[in-house]
Design an enzyme around this catalytic site. Structure first.
Site, mmCIF file in Angstrom:
data_model
loop_
_atom_site.group_PDB
_atom_site.id
_atom_site.type_symbol
_atom_site.label_atom_id
_atom_site.label_comp_id
_atom_site.label_asym_id
_atom_site.label_seq_id
_atom_site.Cartn_x
_atom_site.Cartn_y
_atom_site.Cartn_z
ATOM 1 N N ASN A 155 -22.991 -34.498 -19.065
ATOM 2 C CA ASN A 155 -24.263 -34.599 -19.800
ATOM 3 C C ASN A 155 -25.394 -33.936 -19.013
ATOM 4 O OD1 ASN A 155 -24.348 -36.221 -22.436
ATOM 5 N ND2 ASN A 155 -22.910 -37.384 -21.163
ATOM 6 N N HIS B 65 -26.096 -44.441 -23.638
ATOM 7 C CA HIS B 65 -24.969 -45.374 -23.601
ATOM 8 C C HIS B 65 -23.938 -44.936 -24.642
ATOM 9 C CE1 HIS B 65 -23.003 -49.115 -22.585
ATOM 10 N NE2 HIS B 65 -22.719 -49.243 -23.868
HETATM 11 C C1 GAR Z 1 -21.311 -40.725 -20.677
HETATM 12 O O1 GAR Z 1 -20.435 -40.864 -21.781
HETATM 13 C C2 GAR Z 1 -22.384 -41.785 -20.736
HETATM 14 O O2 GAR Z 1 -22.733 -42.165 -22.029
HETATM 15 C C3 GAR Z 1 -21.710 -42.919 -20.015
HETATM 16 O O3 GAR Z 1 -21.016 -42.324 -18.953
HETATM 17 C C4 GAR Z 1 -20.579 -41.031 -19.378
HETATM 18 C C5 GAR Z 1 -20.912 -40.069 -18.268
HETATM 19 O O4 GAR Z 1 -20.270 -38.842 -18.481
HETATM 20 N N1 GAR Z 1 -22.670 -43.876 -19.558
HETATM 21 C C6 GAR Z 1 -22.406 -45.168 -19.481
HETATM 22 O O5 GAR Z 1 -21.323 -45.643 -19.771
HETATM 23 C C7 GAR Z 1 -23.580 -46.027 -18.992
HETATM 24 N N2 GAR Z 1 -23.337 -47.413 -19.262
HETATM 25 P P1 GAR Z 1 -20.774 -37.551 -17.725
HETATM 26 O O6 GAR Z 1 -20.924 -37.906 -16.247
HETATM 27 O O7 GAR Z 1 -19.692 -36.539 -17.925
HETATM 28 O O8 GAR Z 1 -22.081 -37.139 -18.335
#
Ligand code: GAR
Length: 192
Positions: free
Chosen positions: A20, A110
């Site tokens: 992200n 989230h």
């Molecule tokens: C994402 O899907 C985000 O929504 C989630 O972690 C992932 C990170 O992916 N966040 C949570 O679960 C927070 N409670 P990334 O590091 O590849 O962006």
């Protein structure tokens, strides 16, 4: 947001892969009205730090002491004067001092439709597995302000996606990531 002195500054916090964070960086890469001032991580091995470094963005690691005790992270944030602090897969609770200093300037993404599937320990695949276990027919993403309780701040935006009976946590994660990549940078832009 046209002249140099109206440049909006974003700071990103992430704990892991940083996909992200990468999408946000790419979205604003060619813009001179938005700058990613720092990417910060609590995890020295996190891919997100290397990725930010490759984009020539200041990539900083911090530990619990710097975050919760000596307030070094707070000082970095105060010095940077960010317009928005973005938590993109960041797993530590924000300290009260930071929340109070940057009221309504810290947002989180989230990977579910809050208030369902939120709270401590609910992150990444744990969320998707809980969604599947409950035979949900849809899931989605929630972008919300950060307060002192995990996943409880005011909701800014939610996007939904339908689930099939054949989903696995991997396919749910893919669907959720797709929504995140599409919407998170746009919502950030709107907030700025
Ligand atoms: C994402 O899907 C985000 O929504 C989630 O972690 C992932 C990170 O992916 N966040 C949570 O679960 C927070 N409670 P990334 O590091 O590849 O962006």
């Amino acid at each position: 947001m046209n002249s140099a002195n109206s440049t909006k500054k974003i700071i990103i916090f992430a704990s892991g892969q940083g996909s992200n964070a990468k999408k946000i960086i790419e979205y604003f890469q060619d813009r001179n009205d938005v700058k990613i001032a720092h990417v910060l991580s609590n995890n020295i091995r996190a891919n997100v730090l290397k990725m930010a470094h490759d984009f020539e963005i200041s990539a900083l690691h911090f530990d619990r002491t710097a975050f919760y005790d000596t307030h070094e992270v707070l000082h970095v944030l105060k010095d940077a004067e960010p317009d928005l602090i973005v938590l993109a897969g960041f797993l530590w609770m924000m300290p009260t001092e930071i929340i109070n200093e940057f009221e309504n300037k810290i947002i989180n993404i989230h990977p579910a439709l809050l208030p369902k599937y939120g709270g401590k320990g609910m992150y990444g695949n744990f969320v998707h597995e809980a969604v599947l276990k409950n035979n949900e027919t849809e899931t989605g993403i929630t972008i919300h302000y950060v307060n002192e309780n995990y996943d409880e701040g005011a909701i800014i935006s939610q996007k939904k996606v339908k689930l099939l009976e054949t989903e696995t946590s991997k396919t749910v994660a893919e669907k959720v990531h797709k929504l995140e990549y599409e919407w998170f940078p746009k919502i950030i832009e709107e907030l700025l």
